[in-house]
Design an enzyme around this catalytic site. Structure first.
Site, PDB file in Angstrom:
ATOM      1  N   ASN A 173     -13.624   0.070  -4.187  1.00 39.33           N
ATOM      2  CA  ASN A 173     -12.571   1.002  -4.541  1.00 39.33           C
ATOM      3  C   ASN A 173     -12.870   1.471  -5.961  1.00 39.33           C
ATOM      4  O   ASN A 173     -13.625   0.819  -6.680  1.00 39.33           O
ATOM      5  CB  ASN A 173     -11.217   0.301  -4.466  1.00 39.33           C
ATOM      6  CG  ASN A 173     -10.079   1.277  -4.598  1.00 39.33           C
ATOM      7  OD1 ASN A 173     -10.138   2.366  -4.031  1.00 39.33           O
ATOM      8  ND2 ASN A 173      -9.073   0.913  -5.371  1.00 39.33           N
ATOM      9  N   HIS A 223       0.820  -1.215   0.000  1.00 40.91           N
ATOM     10  CA  HIS A 223       0.000   0.000   0.000  1.00 40.91           C
ATOM     11  C   HIS A 223       0.857   1.269   0.000  1.00 40.91           C
ATOM     12  O   HIS A 223       0.325   2.380   0.084  1.00 40.91           O
ATOM     13  CB  HIS A 223      -0.935   0.024   1.212  1.00 40.91           C
ATOM     14  CG  HIS A 223      -2.172  -0.803   1.029  1.00 40.91           C
ATOM     15  ND1 HIS A 223      -2.492  -1.863   1.821  1.00 40.91           N
ATOM     16  CD2 HIS A 223      -3.165  -0.720   0.107  1.00 40.91           C
ATOM     17  CE1 HIS A 223      -3.633  -2.405   1.422  1.00 40.91           C
ATOM     18  NE2 HIS A 223      -4.056  -1.741   0.373  1.00 40.91           N
ATOM     19  N   ARG A 250     -15.446  -4.375   0.364  1.00 38.24           N
ATOM     20  CA  ARG A 250     -15.335  -2.930   0.269  1.00 38.24           C
ATOM     21  C   ARG A 250     -15.290  -2.560  -1.201  1.00 38.24           C
ATOM     22  O   ARG A 250     -15.134  -3.423  -2.059  1.00 38.24           O
ATOM     23  CB  ARG A 250     -14.102  -2.402   0.989  1.00 38.24           C
ATOM     24  CG  ARG A 250     -12.789  -2.887   0.402  1.00 38.24           C
ATOM     25  CD  ARG A 250     -11.607  -2.338   1.185  1.00 38.24           C
ATOM     26  NE  ARG A 250     -11.502  -0.891   1.051  1.00 38.24           N
ATOM     27  CZ  ARG A 250     -10.790  -0.269   0.105  1.00 38.24           C
ATOM     28  NH1 ARG A 250     -10.120  -0.953  -0.802  1.00 38.24           N
ATOM     29  NH2 ARG A 250     -10.735   1.050   0.043  1.00 38.24           N
TER      30      ARG A 250
HETATM   31  C1  HEM Z   1      -5.379  -8.222   1.529  1.00 37.37           C
HETATM   32  C2  HEM Z   1      -6.136  -7.247   1.169  1.00 37.37           C
HETATM   33  C3  HEM Z   1      -5.731  -6.105   0.262  1.00 37.37           C
HETATM   34  C4  HEM Z   1      -4.956  -6.103  -0.852  1.00 37.37           C
HETATM   35  C5  HEM Z   1      -4.278  -7.283  -1.510  1.00 37.37           C
HETATM   36  C6  HEM Z   1      -4.888  -4.742  -1.319  1.00 37.37           C
HETATM   37  C7  HEM Z   1      -4.146  -4.335  -2.419  1.00 37.37           C
HETATM   38  C8  HEM Z   1      -4.039  -3.041  -2.864  1.00 37.37           C
HETATM   39  C9  HEM Z   1      -3.222  -2.613  -3.962  1.00 37.37           C
HETATM   40  C10 HEM Z   1      -2.329  -3.542  -4.787  1.00 37.37           C
HETATM   41  C11 HEM Z   1      -3.375  -1.276  -4.115  1.00 37.37           C
HETATM   42  C12 HEM Z   1      -2.691  -0.397  -5.142  1.00 37.37           C
HETATM   43  C13 HEM Z   1      -1.459   0.216  -4.541  1.00 37.37           C
HETATM   44  C14 HEM Z   1      -0.561   0.842  -5.598  1.00 37.37           C
HETATM   45  O1  HEM Z   1      -0.821   1.981  -5.979  1.00 37.37           O
HETATM   46  O2  HEM Z   1       0.383   0.168  -6.031  1.00 37.37           O
HETATM   47  C15 HEM Z   1      -4.326  -0.857  -3.099  1.00 37.37           C
HETATM   48  C16 HEM Z   1      -4.779   0.434  -2.933  1.00 37.37           C
HETATM   49  C17 HEM Z   1      -5.612   0.813  -1.898  1.00 37.37           C
HETATM   50  N1  HEM Z   1      -6.076   0.020  -0.869  1.00 37.37           N
HETATM   51 FE1  HEM Z   1      -5.800  -1.948  -0.663  1.00 37.37          FE
HETATM   52  N2  HEM Z   1      -5.624  -3.948  -0.503  1.00 37.37           N
HETATM   53  C18 HEM Z   1      -6.161  -4.750   0.474  1.00 37.37           C
HETATM   54  C19 HEM Z   1      -6.988  -4.367   1.485  1.00 37.37           C
HETATM   55  C20 HEM Z   1      -7.391  -3.085   1.694  1.00 37.37           C
HETATM   56  C21 HEM Z   1      -8.312  -2.707   2.732  1.00 37.37           C
HETATM   57  C22 HEM Z   1      -8.988  -3.631   3.726  1.00 37.37           C
HETATM   58  C23 HEM Z   1      -8.466  -1.376   2.639  1.00 37.37           C
HETATM   59  C24 HEM Z   1      -9.375  -0.590   3.557  1.00 37.37           C
HETATM   60  C25 HEM Z   1      -9.416   0.642   3.742  1.00 37.37           C
HETATM   61  C26 HEM Z   1      -7.643  -0.913   1.525  1.00 37.37           C
HETATM   62  C27 HEM Z   1      -7.523   0.384   1.076  1.00 37.37           C
HETATM   63  C28 HEM Z   1      -6.861   0.797  -0.067  1.00 37.37           C
HETATM   64  C29 HEM Z   1      -6.920   2.146  -0.584  1.00 37.37           C
HETATM   65  C30 HEM Z   1      -7.697   3.298   0.012  1.00 37.37           C
HETATM   66  C31 HEM Z   1      -6.142   2.155  -1.748  1.00 37.37           C
HETATM   67  C32 HEM Z   1      -5.960   3.334  -2.714  1.00 37.37           C
HETATM   68  C33 HEM Z   1      -6.919   3.117  -3.852  1.00 37.37           C
HETATM   69  C34 HEM Z   1      -7.156   4.257  -4.797  1.00 37.37           C
HETATM   70  O3  HEM Z   1      -7.210   5.422  -4.393  1.00 37.37           O
HETATM   71  O4  HEM Z   1      -7.352   3.978  -5.987  1.00 37.37           O
HETATM   72  N3  HEM Z   1      -7.001  -1.985   0.986  1.00 37.37           N
HETATM   73  N4  HEM Z   1      -4.702  -1.948  -2.348  1.00 37.37           N
END
Ligand code: HEM
Ligand code: FES
Lengths: 318, 354
Positions: free
Chosen positions: B233, B201, B231
């Site tokens: 996104n 993240h 959730r």
């Molecule tokens: C195991 C579970 C999860 C995985 C594998 C995952 C994976 C990812 C990945 C790969 C990114 C993109 C990061 C980048 O820019 O390289 C991301 C973005 C993000 N994740 Fe997760 N995530 C998980 C769980 C969560 C949870 C539970 C939340 C709860 C708040 C969360 C919140 C976010 C947010 C806010 C972003 C930015 C997205 C955007 O603005 O487009 N993630 N996540």
């Protein structure tokens, strides 16, 4: 699909292992299969007593590869909250109980190169399910099992038969004591230690391992994910004037919903912030990870999905 | 699961494309069930997690894994991506148990939610899996990988819409230890493999300082078998392109410069990820499912509430978020387009159409 609630089970067998320990075999009431689980998992058993419900966590000791039944072993604790006394004294073969879906906060680290399991007394139970996995995966492991008297445990023969030289026994009534310091001293780098049993044993193992410079990530003591429960209290809703009773195992959110209210909520686990509610009077026992320490100290807000009242009554701005 | 999923037999379209001539589009029914992610007229990161409990019936949220009219197209796209780049599917060797857990969860869920399309028959460890949409019928021995044409995780995720990652839990931390990632919003499995929750993240602005990831991780560590959570996104994508990966940035990065006031309604897409998280029973690992939905501005504007609200959300979104999400350059053009649909009227709470 509904979120998994308690699973109704029937007591299929009760085995008296020692004057203090009984093993219960639990089968699903619907005759189907129970959820699969991983070694080290526990379930919360709900028992309906005459005056109150008991909810106690117990480690699953049956094989993770067996889904027709679960087994738990229970030591009678005369000074506990009563769940173990109830299981020993009131529960008969054929009785119905409920178990939560399994949860695991004591899993074997699958990348560990070697695993040392140290058990004291009834603390052997989570290891029994882990040992199935360690053996099936051909892992490098050793069990050190300390207990008071040989007639206090029926697990000895089974452990010897299944784990041979890997199982070491210490019978304190015979003057044999487990010595965590010595066990841990000459382990190769990358070894993990797991301990379950009386507090004294856990403390010794953890302290010794730390003193020998083991990283925290390689020291594991059993934990249960016990849902917050506590004393009953009354919630007064300021806007409607309604008064609701919250039982020891209820959440304010659940009771509100049961009474036709639909408060904002999302995660139901104290992290998202949706259910934040203003407190008009009363003291709060906070269980959430959302409110700041400062707000918590003021008792001005409450996350109704997990937190409870510390006072007998609490008045909410609802 | 079966009684509640009222989309028991979704109509599935013939294959459309997510590249080249971009023939992908949404039917009116697909538009109505689009998981519009905004419950209010503004947006900021939060720990927006809720139980994935089969509600609301008939919606895209109800099935364990949503299968819709784009099934054949997405499965064809996945095959194409994997042919070009096999590293889009990788699982660390220790995760075999998690692979079988995933296969079992997906097969039992699909068979229960979509009995007309999928069925699973178990005779002890001898399982027969039938996928009538892809014309697959295989009999294999559960937990014997030699009896399947591919490793279990790859075998089943080539048959389910959405990206998937697998996470081992150690030391109160989650690690990215495997995945099938072919329709991602600009992140790479090959790059993130082995990273922990905070590391992968890393690039996200603000959320670390807000404590979002700390709270989210704490919650996930106690996720229970049988009680999945979800959730949403979102981001914006030019063209209905599924594979916006860093690996192929040279193919899609330039798309952003092609947006004009004339084509924005057709080219600019809202990209929504319906993410669900599952504790796997035998491995104690977590399966993360990232189901991607694309809708063009033209299609979205057929729902007046959504056009109004998206206009306000995009207009007021802080610069750093718009920049991170990669549409700061064409935001003004999208805003001009959506402004026509924003008469200033109040919008109703929740994401569903009025
Ligand atoms: C195991 C579970 C999860 C995985 C594998 C995952 C994976 C990812 C990945 C790969 C990114 C993109 C990061 C980048 O820019 O390289 C991301 C973005 C993000 N994740 Fe997760 N995530 C998980 C769980 C969560 C949870 C539970 C939340 C709860 C708040 C969360 C919140 C976010 C947010 C806010 C972003 C930015 C997205 C955007 O603005 O487009 N993630 N996540
Ligand atoms: S519902 Fe999320 S904090 Fe209470």
């Amino acid at each position: 699909m509904s979120a998994a609630g308690p699973i109704p089970v029937r007591v299929a067998a009760i085995e008296t292992v020692s004057p203090f320990i009984k093993t219960f075999t639990l089968e699903p009431l619907d005759g189907g299969l129970l959820p699969a689980f991983s070694g080290g998992s526990h379930v919360v058993v709900t028992m309906q007593g005459r005056d109150k419900n008991h909810r106690n966590p117990y480690s699953l000791m049956s094989s993770p590869y067996e889904r027709r039944f679960y087994q738990i072993s229970v030591r009678r604790e005369d000074d506990g909250r009563g769940g173990s006394k109830f299981l020993h004294g009131n529960v008969r073969v054929g009785d119905e109980l409920a178990v939560s879906p399994p949860a695991n906060l004591f899993a074997v680290n699958e990348l560990g190169r070697r695993h040392i399991l140290i058990a004291g007394g009834i603390g052997i139970t989570p290891f029994l399910s882990q040992l199935y996995e360690l053996r099936a995966q051909g892992s490098d492991y050793a069990l050190h099992y300390a207990y008071r008297r040989a007639d206090d445990t029926a697990f000895l023969d089974r452990l010897t038969a299944e784990h041979g030289e890997r199982a070491h026994f210490y019978e304190s009534s015979q003057g044999h004591y487990v010595e965590p310091g010595r066990i841990l001293a000459d382990q190769p780098l990358g070894t993990h230690v797991y301990v379950c049993g009386p507090e004294g044993l856990i403390d010794t193992v953890v302290t010794r391992a730390r003193r020998l410079g083991w990283p925290e990530s390689h020291i594991h003591a059993e934990e249960f994910a016990a849902p917050p429960s506590g004393k009953p209290f009354t919630v007064v809703l300021d806007k409607s004037g309604d008064e609701l009773e919250i039982g020891p195992d209820d959440t304010v959110l659940d009771v509100l919903e049961d009474n036709g209210y639909a408060p904002d909520c999302s995660c139901r686990g104290g992290v998202c912030g949706e259910c934040e509610t203003a407190v008009i009077a009363g003291e709060i026992e906070h269980h959430d990870d959302y409110l700041s320490e400062e707000v918590k100290r003021e008792h001005s807000r409450m996350m109704i999905c997990v937190s409870r009242a510390a006072s007998e009554r609490v008045v909410l701005d609802l | 699961m079966s009684e509640q999923a009222t989309v028991a037999a979704p109509r599935v379209k013939p294959v459309e494309t997510f590249r080249g001539d971009f023939t992908y589009s949404n039917s009116p029914e697909a538009i109505r069930r689009f998981p519009f992610p905004f419950h209010r007229d503004d947006y900021m990161y939060s720990v927006n997690i809720e139980p994935h409990d089969g509600t609301p019936p008939g919606s895209a949220y109800a099935p364990a894994f949503d299968i819709d009219e784009h099934y054949l197209s997405e499965m064809a796209e996945r095959r194409t991506v994997l042919e070009e780049d096999p590293k889009r599917c990788q699982v660390l060797p220790y995760m075999m148990e998690a692979q079988w857990d995933t296969l079992e969860l997906m097969m039992t869920s699909l068979a229960a939610d979509y009995p007309e399309h999928f069925s699973l028959t178990c005779d002890g460890d001898t399982w027969t899996w039938e996928n009538r949409l892809l014309d697959i019928r295989d009999t294999f021995t559960f937990k014997d990988a030699d009896t399947l044409p591919l490793e279990p995780f790859e075998y089943i995720t080539r048959q389910v819409q959405g990206d998937f990652t697998l996470h081992g839990q150690r030391n109160d931390m989650l690690y990215m230890d495997g995945g099938m990632v072919t329709c991602q919003a600009d992140w790479s499995l090959d790059f993130d493999l082995g990273m922990n929750f905070y590391e992968w993240h890393g690039p996200v602005p603000r959320a670390h300082e807000m404590g979002v990831f700390e709270r989210a991780l704490k919650y996930l560590l106690t996720l229970k078998v049988g009680s999945p959570v979800r959730r949403l996104n979102w981001t914006m994508t030019v063209n209905p392109r599924m594979d916006t990966s860093p690996e192929n940035y040279d193919k899609w990065g330039i798309d952003r410069a092609t947006i004009t006031p004339d084509n924005v309604g057709e080219l600019a897409h809202l990209r929504v990820e319906l993410q669900s998280l599952w504790r796997l029973p035998r491995s104690n690992a977590i399966l993360f499912s990232i189901r991607c939905y694309l809708i063009s501005m033209e299609e979205l504007a057929t729902v007046p509430k959504w056009a109004r609200r998206l206009h306000r959300v995009l207009r007021d979104l802080p610069e750093d978020l718009a920049d991170y999400k990669g549409f700061i350059g064409f935001r003004p053009t999208v805003l001009d387009y959506l402004a026509r649909y924003d008469d200033g009227a109040a919008t109703s709470p929740g994401g569903a159409p009025d």
